[in-house]
Structures are given as C-alpha cells and as structure tokens.
Design an enzyme around this catalytic site. Structure first.
Site, PDB file in Angstrom:
ATOM      1  N   ASP A  26     -16.223   6.053 -13.652  1.00 14.83           N
ATOM      2  CA  ASP A  26     -17.322   4.955 -13.328  1.00 14.83           C
ATOM      3  C   ASP A  26     -18.145   4.464 -14.565  1.00 14.83           C
ATOM      4  O   ASP A  26     -18.991   4.811 -14.607  1.00 14.83           O
ATOM      5  CB  ASP A  26     -17.533   4.556 -11.924  1.00 14.83           C
ATOM      6  CG  ASP A  26     -18.755   3.966 -11.904  1.00 14.83           C
ATOM      7  OD1 ASP A  26     -17.908   2.945 -12.212  1.00 14.83           O
ATOM      8  OD2 ASP A  26     -19.387   3.999 -11.036  1.00 14.83           O
ATOM      9  N   ASP A  34     -13.301   2.889 -13.788  1.00 14.85           N
ATOM     10  CA  ASP A  34     -12.041   2.304 -13.915  1.00 14.85           C
ATOM     11  C   ASP A  34     -12.130   2.109 -15.748  1.00 14.85           C
ATOM     12  O   ASP A  34     -12.213   3.698 -15.897  1.00 14.85           O
ATOM     13  CB  ASP A  34     -13.718   0.864 -14.336  1.00 14.85           C
ATOM     14  CG  ASP A  34     -15.025   0.865 -14.576  1.00 14.85           C
ATOM     15  OD1 ASP A  34     -14.724   2.168 -15.569  1.00 14.85           O
ATOM     16  OD2 ASP A  34     -15.822   1.339 -13.995  1.00 14.85           O
ATOM     17  N   ASP A 103       2.202   3.498 -14.836  1.00 19.73           N
ATOM     18  CA  ASP A 103       2.276   3.024 -13.033  1.00 19.73           C
ATOM     19  C   ASP A 103       3.475   2.242 -13.155  1.00 19.73           C
ATOM     20  O   ASP A 103       2.991   1.320 -12.870  1.00 19.73           O
ATOM     21  CB  ASP A 103       1.790   3.377 -11.575  1.00 19.73           C
ATOM     22  CG  ASP A 103       1.869   5.326 -11.425  1.00 19.73           C
ATOM     23  OD1 ASP A 103       2.952   4.846 -10.787  1.00 19.73           O
ATOM     24  OD2 ASP A 103       0.920   6.103 -10.722  1.00 19.73           O
ATOM     25  N   ASP A 211       7.468   4.706  -9.233  1.00 13.23           N
ATOM     26  CA  ASP A 211       7.145   5.574  -7.628  1.00 13.23           C
ATOM     27  C   ASP A 211       8.804   4.882  -7.245  1.00 13.23           C
ATOM     28  O   ASP A 211       8.856   4.121  -7.274  1.00 13.23           O
ATOM     29  CB  ASP A 211       5.794   4.256  -6.976  1.00 13.23           C
ATOM     30  CG  ASP A 211       5.514   4.737  -5.927  1.00 13.23           C
ATOM     31  OD1 ASP A 211       4.617   5.780  -5.951  1.00 13.23           O
ATOM     32  OD2 ASP A 211       5.757   4.120  -5.127  1.00 13.23           O
ATOM     33  N   GLU A 269      10.564   8.757  -9.664  1.00 11.36           N
ATOM     34  CA  GLU A 269       9.554   9.837  -8.841  1.00 11.36           C
ATOM     35  C   GLU A 269      10.253   9.552  -7.675  1.00 11.36           C
ATOM     36  O   GLU A 269      10.623   8.508  -7.292  1.00 11.36           O
ATOM     37  CB  GLU A 269       8.366   9.141  -8.435  1.00 11.36           C
ATOM     38  CG  GLU A 269       7.578   9.874  -6.560  1.00 11.36           C
ATOM     39  CD  GLU A 269       7.161   9.336  -6.331  1.00 11.36           C
ATOM     40  OE1 GLU A 269       6.133   9.951  -5.340  1.00 11.36           O
ATOM     41  OE2 GLU A 269       6.534   8.013  -5.603  1.00 11.36           O
ATOM     42  N   HIS A 342      -1.669  12.651  -7.481  1.00  7.43           N
ATOM     43  CA  HIS A 342      -2.787  11.742  -6.636  1.00  7.43           C
ATOM     44  C   HIS A 342      -2.233  11.621  -4.411  1.00  7.43           C
ATOM     45  O   HIS A 342      -3.107  10.986  -4.173  1.00  7.43           O
ATOM     46  CB  HIS A 342      -2.604  10.134  -7.082  1.00  7.43           C
ATOM     47  CG  HIS A 342      -1.211   9.781  -6.665  1.00  7.43           C
ATOM     48  ND1 HIS A 342      -0.506  10.069  -7.934  1.00  7.43           N
ATOM     49  CD2 HIS A 342      -0.982   8.545  -6.128  1.00  7.43           C
ATOM     50  CE1 HIS A 342       0.885   9.082  -7.327  1.00  7.43           C
ATOM     51  NE2 HIS A 342       0.919   8.455  -6.416  1.00  7.43           N
ATOM     52  N   ASP A 343      -0.622  12.607  -4.699  1.00  9.49           N
ATOM     53  CA  ASP A 343      -0.391  12.630  -3.717  1.00  9.49           C
ATOM     54  C   ASP A 343      -0.555  14.292  -3.115  1.00  9.49           C
ATOM     55  O   ASP A 343      -0.465  13.740  -1.284  1.00  9.49           O
ATOM     56  CB  ASP A 343       1.015  12.097  -3.208  1.00  9.49           C
ATOM     57  CG  ASP A 343       0.936  10.743  -3.467  1.00  9.49           C
ATOM     58  OD1 ASP A 343       0.386   9.546  -3.359  1.00  9.49           O
ATOM     59  OD2 ASP A 343       2.175   9.973  -4.082  1.00  9.49           O
TER      60      ASP A 343
END
Length: 572
Positions: A26, A34, A103, A211, A269, A342-343
């Site tokens: 950040d 960011d 992504d 995705d 994915e 991230h999953d």
C-alpha cells in the site's frame, strides 16, 4: 510436448509470480494495496528472478468479490490507482525483462457493468441476450421456492439464479448474485470481449490468465443437475467444458493472440477440466491456450462435506494426481504448476508444517513443485514461507465464499461455531489474502494505515527483510530454484518418471533430457525417512547434489524431516 532447446516457447523455462494487488503493498496509507505499492517493491521481484507477473484484477469494480466482479474492463479502479499507474508498471516490468499478464474475467461481469445495466433495463434491450435471462419454471410464480429456471447451485452457496423484480425474470450467476454470467452464445458478446483484449495488448500487456474460462460454454437448453443431498443441484455437467468451449477458445486465439505468438501467454483457469480435455486445450497445433490451471491436486484434502471439511493428505493420492497430469500432457500440451494462489490456503500450513519446520517444509514443497515438468507459479508471500492467517474470530473473515459458507452452515444447523472456525482457519481464501509481510515494523510494512485484512501475527519473524538477510531462507531457496530452471534445460524440458509411487512419506522422481538426468527427493513428514531408489539411480556414478534445503548432503539412504534434495547425473 516434445520441444527441443532450440524451439521451445519462452514460457517453458519461465516462472510466474502472482500479485494480489489488494494485499501486496500500500503506497498511500488507506490500508489497501495499490499499483504504486507494486512499483515500490519491484526490487523484490527482480532479486527473486521471476519472468512474468500475473496481476489479479485491478479493473473498475464494486469489489463484491475483491475485483473479480468487473464494472469496466478498460479502466483501473481508483482504489488501485490509474491507467497511467498501470502503464508505468508495464514499462517498469519490461525494463527489467519481465512480462505482465492480466487477469481476464469474462465468464461474468459485475451487475454494475453497463452491459448488464442495459440488459436489465428492459426485456426489449439490445443487450438482453448478452446474459442468461429465463422466466420462472413453468406453472410457478416468480419468487416462489423452486421457481428458479434450473436447480443449479452457485459456487458461493445458494441458488445460481437471481430474480429481477422489475422484469420478473431470473438471471444466471454461477458465482455471486452480483456476478451475472455472460452469454457467449451471442457473437456480439465474444466480439466485445476480443476487442477489449486487443485494447490491452496494444497497451503492452503480455497475455492473460483467464478466470474460469472453461465455464463460458453452457449446454442449451439449460437443464436441472443432479442433487447430491444438498439444497441445490449440481449443474456442472452442463457448463464445465461445454459443447462449444474449444470453438470459442480457438476463435479467441485467432482474433486476439495469433499475431503475437512469440510474446504472449494464454493461461486458462479450468475447474473440473479432465486430462483428455487439457490435451486438446494446450496442444499447440490446435492454437487454443498455452496451459491450464486444473484443481485436482488441491481437492485431495477435501472431505465428504466439501472444501471446509478437510481430511489429511495422502501422499500416494498426490503422486497419482501429479503423475497422471505429467504423463497425460507429456506429448501434447503443457502443465501449470502451483500450490498457492488467491483462492487456496497457504501450502506450508496445508501440506507442510508451519511451526517448527516452516522453513524446511516450505522449501521442500517448493522443490518438489518446481522440478516437475511445466511452468511454476509463485503466489505472493509463498517465497517467504508465509502461513495461514490463524484467525480465531468470525469478524476477521471478509471473503464472500467464507461468509456465505458460515451463513449456509448455520442455516442447516450442521456445524458448531468451533467446527466452522476450524474449517475456515484451514481453508478460507482469506488465508492467502492477508497482507504481504515486508518487515517487522507495524502492519509488517504493508501500510501506514489500518490494513483491510489483519496481518498475521507471525510477521515479526516471517517477513521479506528477514528472509532476504538469511542465505538459508525460503526466499533464497526460491531464487535458486528459479535460477536452476533458467540455466538447466533438463528442468524445463526433461522427461518425467515417478519413483516410489506407493511410498506414503517420500516423493521421488527423475527428469531426463538426452544424457543428463536429475533425481528429486522430498520427505513429506517431520520424521527421518529411509528411501531406496537403487533400481533407478546409483549414487556412486558421479551423482552430485545440486540443490538441498539442509546445510550438508546427509545420508544417501535417509531423508531428514521435510528434507528436499536434487541430484544431477551428468552426461558421460
């Protein structure tokens, strides 16, 4: 695929690093990562040696699913910065010899995307057919229980259909109700998606991770799925690798990728994908995608109650799964290799030991993964040995999937709070989303404000500054693994042979290219384990230890707790 050193695509010897921007760094103190935060930490990626950065969504979004619900594909959400910031990041990565992969989320949009706002505005809208609209089930009233057009359940719990009160019709959302599915049967939808992708390539983006791309083709007409004891049916047979998926991806390749094959990377994915389908998707002669993400190995610890009902991993199951995919794509196609993203929860907590043997188990798991045939993916913090979040309160969780699970489990009355918290602590996606731990300063150096998700309490000892200062660290072990792939063609292109398939403790395999061979060993336990690979490998024929996670070579017949070794037998 039997490429040679001279004709293999660049990505066969590349390593991809995934950044989840919200949690990376950040720059402005608002507690959310960011683009300028990423720019300020590029030295970390340069030292690590990765070749590609995969950037999770930074598009304009209401953030219902942390950016995977996109309201404008051609703008950056202000929480992450501006298009100028993204252009600067692309330029900086290119200057360091790295590529940027975006992504791409085009199975669905946000319900706030102008396409859906228009589609929803009227049954006569020109974009009505850009999404899946259906009337209630015949003979039933809108909103009546069971009136949904099919019985499909959403991946995020509940029905996959949402009633629009104004039109009294339902729209399909395989994920959140704020993520309506696009109708790829409509050629205008596909044309709009391809135009957007070309726009990004023209800005310098080097490819896309797509995705749940294998869900875009639905079998028409839509039909009920089987019910397996829950409230909703399983409709996956009608939308996983559907009837037109290969047609759609071949069309995408022609319209978007065909003019830049030497530069771009296309990754799909694909939950539920089979090896047979993956061979077709990744066969270069078919020109669809370069590699796929499959989920077989990260479902091996799911129990009968699903993802949050875990069971211990059986190493033989992992060997069977990885071995099948290595063999299945050996002569046609390519594997992507990953533990974390991230999953998924952190692998060192999931399949390793995040306490006493955190360093050893993290480096062993990395070694075993990176030495397979395929392109390795490192998720932010994995190279530091970051662990699960260790949250103990429901209030700490923010992930939509986790919150929906809590609500549905309580409604069923099947789980106590202790059981729910235990499942979340092991498997919640928030485990992967805690801020990256940069140093031992407040909030781990991630932000000067209050982080959007709590920082793991172990940041005082597990952080990038400490890892980079320690030559034995998880970070430096990843650097050595990445360098080995860059330098040694056998790592990228060698054949794969599984050894000791029935051993529940030691993972062993060989890689061979021409006359050169590698032996890879990993102990998946916290105890010393003997191994015997004499039928495949002799240690008295000039074998040399090229990489290990202990300070000395150890015994040629026993592995120490969570030990990894890579031996080379040079060409005669």
């Amino acid at each position: 695929m039997t490429w040679t050193v001279d004709d293999a695509p660049w990505w066969t010897k590349a390593v991809v690093y995934q950044i989840y921007p919200r949690s990376f760094a950040d720059s402005d103190g608002d507690g959310i990562g960011d683009l300028r935060g990423i720019l300020g930490r590029l030295d970390h990626l340069v030292e690590l040696g990765v070749d590609v950065v995969w950037l999770s969504p930074v598009y304009a979004s209401p953030q219902d699913d942390n950016g995977y619900d996109i309201s404008d594909y051609q703008d950056v959400d202000p929480v992450f910065g501006t298009l100028d910031d993204l252009d600067e990041l692309i330029g900086a990565l290119h200057a360091h010899g790295m590529r940027l992969v975006m992504d791409l989320v085009v199975n669905h949009t946000s319900d706030e995307h102008p396409w859906f706002v228009d589609s929803r505005s009227s049954k006569g809208s020109d974009r009505r057919d850009w999404y899946w609209w259906r009337p209630p089930r015949a003979g039933m009233q809108p909103g009546q229980p069971g009136a949904e057009p099919t019985n499909w359940g959403s991946f995020f719990s509940g029905s996959a259909w949402e009633l629009d009160e104004e039109s009294q019709e339902y729209y399909l959302h395989l994920f959140s109700r704020k993520q309506p599915d696009l109708n790829w049967e409509n050629p205008q939808v596909r044309e709009a998606v391809y135009a957007m992708m070309r726009w990004w390539l023209d800005r310098g983006v080097d490819g896309f991770r797509m995705d749940v791309i294998n869900l875009v083709s639905k079998e028409v007409p839509l039909r009920d799925g089987l019910v397996h004891g829950g409230l909703w049916g399983d409709g996956s047979a009608f939308y996983t690798c559907g009837p037109r998926i290969h047609e759609f991806l071949a069309e995408m390749h022609r319209e978007v990728f065909a003019d830049h094959p030497e530069r771009l990377l296309a990754v799909g994915e694909m939950p539920g994908v089979t090896i047979e389908d993956a061979r077709l998707f990744t066969d270069p002669a078919r020109a669809e995608v370069d590699m796929v993400f499959q989920f077989e190995h990260v479902g091996l610890d799911h129990g009968p109650g699903g993802k949050f009902d875990t069971r211990p991993l059986r190493l033989t199951d992992l060997k069977t799964s990885f071995g099948r995919w290595q063999a299945g794509l050996a002569d046609a196609g390519w594997n992507s290799l990953y533990w974390d993203n991230h999953d998924q929860p952190r692998v060192v907590s999931r399949f390793g030991d995040d306490g006493r043997y955190r360093r050893e188990s993290a480096t062993m798991l990395a070694t075993v993964l990176h030495l397979h045939r395929g392109t390795p993916y490192v998720y932010q913090g994995e190279e530091l040995g970051m662990t699960n979040a260790h949250f103990t309160r429901f209030e700490d969780y923010q992930d939509i999937e986790s919150l929906r699970h809590i609500s549905e489990a309580r409604a069923r009355g099947h789980s106590s709070d202790d059981e729910l918290l235990e499942g979340l602590a092991r498997m919640s996606r928030d485990n992967a989303r805690t801020p990256v731990q940069w140093d031992a300063s407040p909030h781990a150096g991630f932000t000067t404000g209050t982080p959007w998700l709590p920082v793991d309490a172990n940041f005082l000892t597990v952080n990038a500054e400490a890892e980079r200062a320690d030559p034995r660290s998880v970070f430096h072990h990843h650097r050595r693994l990445i360098a080995l792939r860059h330098e040694d063609p056998v790592v990228a292109l060698g054949d794969f042979t599984m050894l000791l398939p029935d051993d529940e403790h030691v993972y062993a395999f060989t890689r061979r290219l021409g006359d050169e061979s590698l032996l890879v060993l990993g102990n998946f336990t916290g105890e010393e384990r003997p191994f015997d690979v004499a039928d495949a490998w002799a240690f008295d024929d000039g074998s040399a230890l090229v990489l290990g996670n202990y300070d000395d070579a150890g015994s040629p017949s026993t592995l120490r707790p969570w030990e990894a070794r890579v031996y080379r037998r040079p060409a005669p």
